[in-house]
Design a protein around this motif. Structure first.
Motif, PDB file in Angstrom:
ATOM      1  N   VAL A  41       0.838  -1.198   0.000  1.00  0.00           N
ATOM      2  CA  VAL A  41       0.000   0.000   0.000  1.00  0.00           C
ATOM      3  C   VAL A  41       0.876   1.253   0.000  1.00  0.00           C
ATOM      4  CG1 VAL A  41      -1.850   1.214   1.192  1.00  0.00           C
ATOM      5  CG2 VAL A  41      -1.777  -1.289   1.235  1.00  0.00           C
ATOM      6  N   THR A  42       1.926   1.225   0.822  1.00  0.00           N
ATOM      7  CA  THR A  42       2.844   2.375   0.875  1.00  0.00           C
ATOM      8  C   THR A  42       3.476   2.623  -0.494  1.00  0.00           C
ATOM      9  OG1 THR A  42       3.349   1.621   3.095  1.00  0.00           O
ATOM     10  CG2 THR A  42       4.769   3.341   2.184  1.00  0.00           C
ATOM     11  N   ALA A  43       3.924   1.536  -1.116  1.00  0.00           N
ATOM     12  CA  ALA A  43       4.569   1.682  -2.422  1.00  0.00           C
ATOM     13  C   ALA A  43       3.597   2.275  -3.442  1.00  0.00           C
ATOM     14  CB  ALA A  43       5.081   0.332  -2.905  1.00  0.00           C
ATOM     15  N   TYR A  44       2.367   1.806  -3.426  1.00  0.00           N
ATOM     16  CA  TYR A  44       1.383   2.321  -4.382  1.00  0.00           C
ATOM     17  C   TYR A  44       1.010   3.770  -4.060  1.00  0.00           C
ATOM     18  CZ  TYR A  44       0.571  -1.705  -7.334  1.00  0.00           C
ATOM     19  OH  TYR A  44       0.728  -2.691  -8.268  1.00  0.00           O
ATOM     20  N   ARG A  45       0.986   4.079  -2.756  1.00  0.00           N
ATOM     21  CA  ARG A  45       0.670   5.469  -2.393  1.00  0.00           C
ATOM     22  C   ARG A  45       1.688   6.419  -3.014  1.00  0.00           C
ATOM     23  NH1 ARG A  45      -0.116   5.386   3.007  1.00  0.00           N
ATOM     24  NH2 ARG A  45      -2.364   5.648   2.813  1.00  0.00           N
ATOM     25  N   SER A  46       2.972   6.043  -2.922  1.00  0.00           N
ATOM     26  CA  SER A  46       3.956   6.990  -3.458  1.00  0.00           C
ATOM     27  C   SER A  46       3.874   7.049  -4.982  1.00  0.00           C
ATOM     28  CB  SER A  46       5.357   6.658  -2.949  1.00  0.00           C
ATOM     29  OG  SER A  46       5.771   5.439  -3.472  1.00  0.00           O
ATOM     30  N   LEU A  47       3.481   5.959  -5.613  1.00  0.00           N
ATOM     31  CA  LEU A  47       3.307   6.007  -7.070  1.00  0.00           C
ATOM     32  C   LEU A  47       2.179   6.960  -7.459  1.00  0.00           C
ATOM     33  CD1 LEU A  47       3.497   2.252  -8.173  1.00  0.00           C
ATOM     34  CD2 LEU A  47       5.115   4.062  -8.755  1.00  0.00           C
ATOM     35  N   ILE A  48       1.048   6.822  -6.751  1.00  0.00           N
ATOM     36  CA  ILE A  48      -0.124   7.619  -7.114  1.00  0.00           C
ATOM     37  C   ILE A  48       0.093   9.103  -6.833  1.00  0.00           C
ATOM     38  CG2 ILE A  48      -2.585   8.014  -6.632  1.00  0.00           C
ATOM     39  CD1 ILE A  48      -2.794   5.062  -5.893  1.00  0.00           C
ATOM     40  N   SER A  49       0.814   9.382  -5.723  1.00  0.00           N
ATOM     41  CA  SER A  49       0.869  10.771  -5.275  1.00  0.00           C
ATOM     42  C   SER A  49       2.016  11.571  -5.865  1.00  0.00           C
ATOM     43  CB  SER A  49       0.989  10.823  -3.750  1.00  0.00           C
ATOM     44  OG  SER A  49       0.167   9.845  -3.185  1.00  0.00           O
ATOM     45  N   ASN A  50       3.027  10.881  -6.388  1.00  0.00           N
ATOM     46  CA  ASN A  50       4.223  11.579  -6.809  1.00  0.00           C
ATOM     47  C   ASN A  50       4.148  11.991  -8.274  1.00  0.00           C
ATOM     48  OD1 ASN A  50       6.745  12.491  -7.382  1.00  0.00           O
ATOM     49  ND2 ASN A  50       7.815  10.839  -6.310  1.00  0.00           N
ATOM     50  N   ALA A  51       3.822  13.264  -8.496  1.00  0.00           N
ATOM     51  CA  ALA A  51       3.653  13.742  -9.872  1.00  0.00           C
ATOM     52  C   ALA A  51       4.990  13.964 -10.575  1.00  0.00           C
ATOM     53  CB  ALA A  51       2.829  15.029  -9.880  1.00  0.00           C
ATOM     54  N   LEU A  75       7.311  11.640 -10.917  1.00  0.00           N
ATOM     55  CA  LEU A  75       7.735  10.420 -11.618  1.00  0.00           C
ATOM     56  C   LEU A  75       7.248  10.452 -13.067  1.00  0.00           C
ATOM     57  CD1 LEU A  75       6.759   7.858  -8.827  1.00  0.00           C
ATOM     58  CD2 LEU A  75       9.062   8.682  -9.378  1.00  0.00           C
ATOM     59  N   ASP A  76       7.904   9.645 -13.916  1.00  0.00           N
ATOM     60  CA  ASP A  76       7.479   9.501 -15.306  1.00  0.00           C
ATOM     61  C   ASP A  76       6.059   8.920 -15.296  1.00  0.00           C
ATOM     62  OD1 ASP A  76       6.895   8.610 -17.825  1.00  0.00           O
ATOM     63  OD2 ASP A  76       8.679   7.357 -18.056  1.00  0.00           O
ATOM     64  N   GLN A  77       5.090   9.759 -15.653  1.00  0.00           N
ATOM     65  CA  GLN A  77       3.687   9.355 -15.502  1.00  0.00           C
ATOM     66  C   GLN A  77       3.298   8.189 -16.408  1.00  0.00           C
ATOM     67  OE1 GLN A  77       1.436  11.030 -12.965  1.00  0.00           O
ATOM     68  NE2 GLN A  77       3.591  11.092 -12.402  1.00  0.00           N
ATOM     69  N   ALA A  78       3.989   8.057 -17.542  1.00  0.00           N
ATOM     70  CA  ALA A  78       3.696   6.919 -18.430  1.00  0.00           C
ATOM     71  C   ALA A  78       4.079   5.614 -17.736  1.00  0.00           C
ATOM     72  CB  ALA A  78       4.440   7.065 -19.753  1.00  0.00           C
ATOM     73  N   LEU A  79       5.220   5.651 -17.038  1.00  0.00           N
ATOM     74  CA  LEU A  79       5.663   4.463 -16.309  1.00  0.00           C
ATOM     75  C   LEU A  79       4.744   4.200 -15.109  1.00  0.00           C
ATOM     76  CD1 LEU A  79       7.718   2.200 -16.024  1.00  0.00           C
ATOM     77  CD2 LEU A  79       9.244   3.785 -14.851  1.00  0.00           C
ATOM     78  N   VAL A  80       4.378   5.274 -14.416  1.00  0.00           N
ATOM     79  CA  VAL A  80       3.488   5.123 -13.261  1.00  0.00           C
ATOM     80  C   VAL A  80       2.161   4.486 -13.684  1.00  0.00           C
ATOM     81  CG1 VAL A  80       2.148   6.382 -11.528  1.00  0.00           C
ATOM     82  CG2 VAL A  80       4.537   7.004 -11.950  1.00  0.00           C
ATOM     83  N   ALA A  95      -7.642  12.565  -5.796  1.00  0.00           N
ATOM     84  CA  ALA A  95      -6.711  13.650  -6.147  1.00  0.00           C
ATOM     85  C   ALA A  95      -6.019  13.360  -7.473  1.00  0.00           C
ATOM     86  CB  ALA A  95      -5.682  13.824  -5.027  1.00  0.00           C
ATOM     87  N   CYS A  96      -5.610  12.118  -7.652  1.00  0.00           N
ATOM     88  CA  CYS A  96      -4.948  11.718  -8.905  1.00  0.00           C
ATOM     89  C   CYS A  96      -5.897  11.926 -10.080  1.00  0.00           C
ATOM     90  CB  CYS A  96      -4.523  10.252  -8.799  1.00  0.00           C
ATOM     91  SG  CYS A  96      -3.988   9.511 -10.332  1.00  0.00           S
ATOM     92  N   TYR A  97      -7.153  11.586  -9.876  1.00  0.00           N
ATOM     93  CA  TYR A  97      -8.151  11.774 -10.933  1.00  0.00           C
ATOM     94  C   TYR A  97      -8.210  13.243 -11.352  1.00  0.00           C
ATOM     95  CZ  TYR A  97     -12.491  11.728 -13.537  1.00  0.00           C
ATOM     96  OH  TYR A  97     -13.421  11.879 -14.538  1.00  0.00           O
ATOM     97  N   HIS A  98      -8.311  14.137 -10.360  1.00  0.00           N
ATOM     98  CA  HIS A  98      -8.426  15.561 -10.690  1.00  0.00           C
ATOM     99  C   HIS A  98      -7.134  16.119 -11.262  1.00  0.00           C
ATOM    100  CE1 HIS A  98     -12.474  15.891  -9.337  1.00  0.00           C
ATOM    101  NE2 HIS A  98     -12.181  15.423  -8.138  1.00  0.00           N
ATOM    102  N   ALA A 134      -0.673   8.882 -20.978  1.00  0.00           N
ATOM    103  CA  ALA A 134      -0.461   8.465 -19.587  1.00  0.00           C
ATOM    104  C   ALA A 134      -1.480   9.124 -18.670  1.00  0.00           C
ATOM    105  CB  ALA A 134       0.958   8.821 -19.150  1.00  0.00           C
ATOM    106  N   GLN A 135      -1.758  10.400 -18.904  1.00  0.00           N
ATOM    107  CA  GLN A 135      -2.738  11.098 -18.065  1.00  0.00           C
ATOM    108  C   GLN A 135      -4.113  10.445 -18.149  1.00  0.00           C
ATOM    109  OE1 GLN A 135      -2.632  15.336 -19.047  1.00  0.00           O
ATOM    110  NE2 GLN A 135      -1.699  15.603 -17.031  1.00  0.00           N
ATOM    111  N   ARG A 136      -4.514  10.136 -19.381  1.00  0.00           N
ATOM    112  CA  ARG A 136      -5.830   9.490 -19.526  1.00  0.00           C
ATOM    113  C   ARG A 136      -5.825   8.111 -18.873  1.00  0.00           C
ATOM    114  NH1 ARG A 136      -5.643  12.415 -24.450  1.00  0.00           N
ATOM    115  NH2 ARG A 136      -4.613  10.736 -25.592  1.00  0.00           N
ATOM    116  N   ALA A 137      -4.713   7.399 -19.006  1.00  0.00           N
ATOM    117  CA  ALA A 137      -4.646   6.064 -18.407  1.00  0.00           C
ATOM    118  C   ALA A 137      -4.732   6.159 -16.884  1.00  0.00           C
ATOM    119  CB  ALA A 137      -3.363   5.360 -18.831  1.00  0.00           C
ATOM    120  N   LEU A 138      -4.012   7.120 -16.302  1.00  0.00           N
ATOM    121  CA  LEU A 138      -4.018   7.274 -14.846  1.00  0.00           C
ATOM    122  C   LEU A 138      -5.403   7.627 -14.339  1.00  0.00           C
ATOM    123  CD1 LEU A 138      -0.690   9.180 -14.176  1.00  0.00           C
ATOM    124  CD2 LEU A 138      -1.383   6.965 -13.227  1.00  0.00           C
TER     125      LEU A 138
END
Ligand code: TRP
Ligand code: ZN
Length: 881
Positions: free
Chosen positions: A604-614, A616-621, A666-669, A685-689
């Motif tokens: 959960v922690t690992a995924y939290r940092s993926l979702i919240s960290n803008a 990072l390379d968003q395509a990879l995220v 937040a990620c959605y918005h 990547a934005q649409r995928a996220l």
């Protein structure tokens, strides 16, 4: 039951053709009630053939009705030849002669979609692999290469556009409201590259100037309602043409290049010389009707077919055992093209996901075969992931071993040496060897041995010497007809990280002062030990970087190591892979466990940092956020229990979505897009996220998520967002919203077949909406059409291939359903029927609960009256011990 077993063809029995056909003159008279084909072949004895029987043999098919035959202008009489549904034999022919054959066909009744058939009112052809023999009697094998001249005659009002390969050299009116166009293709080609199209189509014109300054006419032909869906394919084509000049030095050769879209097509597309024919779903796109995934698919398929002009057409296959010569190489080429025009890491992730999920499954199942098979019954069953995707990996490994410069010299030599020839995979490897001076004799085993190599890696750190060592053992599992395999030549990318995440120099001996931090190790023996010197602490290994070889890697990863690599590995692919491994490990540890078992909080922690960290390379995220699919989890499990895997995966998804709910909103918005629709990796990547966030929120039936989905569904300016919202609603428990959205989507798009295909598959692949009763109801829907392979794939394939939890109902109802549909389709379209068998083939891998039901379904198909050779082969191989 089928009374006779279809014949098996063996590579070892290959013989050069006894006769060559230098020229083919064709005249097609197209009518509503049928088509008459006049064929004139200029034939001569092949000086290289030892066969002196004086007997000319041609292939044929039950679709042909012979009207007449003549040799050197003299009509042949009964007794001077034999002709039937499998071929024609003319004995006592001279060394050189002209053979005239007139056949009658009924394209309007051809539901197999091979040879000449009709699709939404137009005539079209599909000749690969052995469809030309459904048009006329002919030595239908790729090592017979001829120059074609084709005259097409049809009614002017209904078929104003008449196309074939090459250049149009003549046209005119015939009276009676009929007209003709004559085409001449200056390049000798095998019969499988022949094509013809006749219809009432609109023409979209474009142009391309080659590197050497030649002006090429680009034309796309589509039904009038699709006129607005051509831009993306044409733009992709021009990018592909430029890329092949720059990267492979290959220029287009004719003055005209045509693309036609047809709705009824067995596969994705076909590379006919100068006249590529596409499945509509693989070429037509507009932002309001096609998803980002469709745009990417179209770009890569347009490129793929275009690249075949050199890898396939100018240099073609000697026989169908060599299929990967053109398909593996061309997939490799289109993959590199897509990496260059998009995100290379994302492309690699997508390709490896497919490879590991589906090709590895094929390689471990009853249909496993080498990249160059040694036998087959029905060649269309061998257009497989192994031939295409593993074949592409094999070419990629050659490039990794040679390096890009020598690889390019190898491909130059291959194209120059074999231009105009029909050759083998061995010729390809030899060109690579000759250009590079490297010995690839052991490497050739990749073409000969089936099965996915397993690499077992262990490591050790000697703190006193500062030496870290990797021990790598390879083993290739047995596959049908192949045991006790030899070790293969495997490139193995590797890097080492220190505890701060810095890349360490890889010094392979005490005296090695190398600074490089990444190497490709070469495995050739069953076991290797590699030492890395000068290390002050135990490093974290980054293994098989970039997935340098199509192998299963086994290493005793700790969760700490995976989490560490997930955030520190400089190799994007391996960063993603570490995240997948962690998720797999967590999900697998919950399979069969009580529902209170806690989910690993570090995930959960690992995924939290993926979702919240803008940052990072968003395509990879966007890729890292996707949990491993059920199909992949299933693939890596022995005795798999589908329902238990589904439950465990759902548990993790629920936990992630519930805990990270606010971050998801937040990620959605944050990924809201305002400007125009763009196809850049960032915009995609934005649409995928955004759509992943939505899917997770609706997975937990979140009310705010519901609001967001409904609004997005209404206001979406593109199909990616509209179908993303629809999919999220369909996979939620908001049943009323789901039904309303499905209904309104249908009302909006019912006239667009490509969108309706998505509408079908969103439902049939959904664990919630895709219950068997709903799927059965969709077969009765007004938009469903048994004759259209895309509809069959989206309804039946979507359910059996992508909806594991509903298809694998322990009551076996899904299996019986599939068996029924396969039997039904076997009569109309055996190629499509045979492909649908695939979800049943691996019945032995399933837990007891499922196995018997799957086997019974296969037996039901096996016992069908008049089973086609296509389905026979897959079913019998699946049931064999
Ligand atoms: N050669 C085609 C490709 O580019 C494959 C193909 C198209 C095909 N239509 C087919 C293969 C029909 C078998 C039957 O990959
Ligand atoms: Zn191809």
């Amino acid at each position: 039951m089928r009374t006779s077993q279809p014949k098996t063809i063996y590579l070892s029995e290959y013989q050069v053709p006894a006769y060559l056909v230098d020229h083919v003159d064709l005249r097609f008279e197209l009518f509503e009630e049928g088509a008459r084909v006049h064929s004139t072949l200029s034939v001569r004895r092949n000086p290289e053939s030892p066969n002196r029987s004086g007997q000319f043999e041609l292939d044929g098919d039950s679709l042909l009705k012979l009207e007449s035959a003549a040799l050197d202008g003299r009509a042949l009489e009964e007794g001077e030849y034999t002709a039937g549904s499998s071929g024609m034999v003319v004995p006592g022919v001279p060394d050189e002669f002209e053979l005239n054959v007139v056949t009658w066909l009924e394209p309007q009744n051809n539901t197999r979609l091979e040879g000449l058939y009709k699709s939404s009112g137009m005539f079209c052809t599909q000749c690969e692999a052995e469809g030309f023999r459904c048009i006329t009697y002919f030595p239908d094998r790729p090592d017979v290469m001829s120059r074609y001249r084709t005259r097409v005659e049809a009614d002017l009002a209904h078929y104003p556009v008449l196309l074939s390969n090459g250049n149009d050299v003549d046209r005119g009116e015939l009276g009676d409201g009929r007209h003709f166009v004559t085409w001449e293709d200056p390049f000798p080609k095998p019969s499988y590259l022949f094509a013809l199209v006749a219809g009432d189509l609109v023409e979209k014109k474009d142009a391309f100037t080659t590197e050497s300054g030649r002006e090429i006419d680009l034309r796309m032909y589509v039904e009038p309602r699709n006129a607005q869906k051509c831009d993306h394919a044409l733009a992709s084509l021009k990018r592909a043409m430029r890329w092949d000049e720059e990267v492979y030095g290959r220029e287009y050769d004719l003055n005209i290049f045509m693309i036609v879209a047809v709705d009824d097509f067995n596969m994705g597309a076909m590379e006919n010389k100068g006249l590529n024919i596409f499945n509509s779903s693989c070429v037509l796109a507009s932002e309001d009707t096609a998803t980002d995934i469709a745009f990417e698919r179209i770009e890569s398929i347009v490129a793929h077919e275009y690249f075949h002009n050199w890898s396939g057409n100018r240099v073609t296959c000697r026989d169908w055992f060599q299929l990967s010569l053109k398909e593996g190489f061309t997939v490799f080429r289109d993959t590199e093209f897509s990496s260059d025009v998009g995100s290379a890491t994302v492309k690699r992730i997508e390709d490896v996901t497919m490879l590991r999920t589906a090709q590895f499954a094929e390689d471990a199942g009853p249909m496993a075969h080498p990249v160059r098979p040694s036998s087959y019954m029905e060649i269309t069953n061998f257009y497989t992931l192994t031939i295409y995707e593993k074949g592409a990996e094999v070419v990629r490994m050659i490039r990794t071993l040679l390096g890009p410069e020598l690889f390019r010299q190898g491909s130059d030599l291959y194209f120059d040496r074999h231009d105009g020839q029909a050759v083998t995979t061995d010729d390809f490897v030899r060109a690579m060897e000759d250009a590079s001076g490297r010995d690839l004799s052991q490497f050739r085993l990749w073409y000969e041995q089936a099965g996915t190599p397993v690499l077992k890696v262990t490591d050790d750190y000697d703190s006193a010497r500062g030496v870290y060592s990797l021990t790598i053992r390879q083993h290739i599992p047995d596959t049908p007809g192949q045991k006790n395999k030899l070790p293969q030549h495997i490139p193995f990318g590797v890097g080492l990280l220190d505890s701060h995440g810095n890349s360490l120099p890889l010094q392979m001996s005490a005296s090695d002062e190398a600074e490089i931090t990444e190497r490709v190790l070469e495995l050739t023996d069953a076991e290797h030990i590699f030492e890395f010197h000068g290390l002050a602490e135990r490093p974290v290994p980054s293994l098989l970087r970039g997935f340098t070889a199509p192998v299963r890697l086994v290493y005793p990863w700790t969760r700490e190591q995976s989490m560490f690599l997930m955030s520190h590995d400089p190799d994007g692919f391996n960063r993603w892979d570490a995240g997948q491994r962690l998720a797999v490990d967590v999900i697998n540890s919950l399979v069969g466990k009580p529902s209170e078992t806690p989910v690993e909080p570090r995930l959960v922690t690992a995924y939290r940092s993926l979702i919240s960290n803008a940052e990072l390379d968003q395509a990879l995220v966007a890729k890292m956020l996707l949990l491993p699919s059920e199909a992949y989890l299933f693939e890596i499990t022995d005795e798999a229990d589908v329902q238990a895997i589904h439950t465990a995966r759902n548990r993790v998804l629920n936990e992630l979505a519930l805990t990270l709910r606010d971050e998801l909103v937040a990620c959605y918005h944050r990924n809201h897009q305002s400007g125009p629709y763009e196809l850049t990796p960032q915009a995609i990547a934005q649409r995928a996220l955004r759509n992943t966030a939505l899917a997770w929120l609706l997975h937990i039936n979140d009310d705010e998520g519901r609001e967001l989905a409904l609004r997005q569904f209404q206001e979406a300016g593109n199909m990616t967002d509209q179908s993303g919202a629809l999919r999220a609603l369909v996979n939620s428990d908001f049943e009323d919203d789901r039904e309303r959205a499905l209904e309104s989507f249908y009302q909006q798009w019912q006239k667009d077949p490509q969108v309706i295909e998505q509408w079908f598959s969103i439902q049939t692949s959904s664990p919630r909406a895709g219950r068997l009763a709903n799927v059965r109801a969709l077969l009765e829907h007004e938009a469903f059409d048994w004759k259209n392979p895309n509809k069959v794939r989206s309804v039946i394939g979507g359910f059996a291939g992508q909806n594991l939890v509903q298809f694998h109902n322990p009551d076996a109802s899904g299996y019986q359903f599939l068996a029924e549909q396969i039997c039904r389709l076997d009569d109309s379209n055996p190629q499509i029927a045979a492909r649908l068998v695939s979800p049943l083939t691996r019945w032995r891998k399933f837990a007891r609960l499922y196995r018997e039901g799957m086997k019974a379904a296969l037996e039901k198909v096996r016992d069908k009256e008049g089973l086609s050779a296509d389905v026979y082969e897959v079913v019998h191989k699946s049931l064999a011990d």
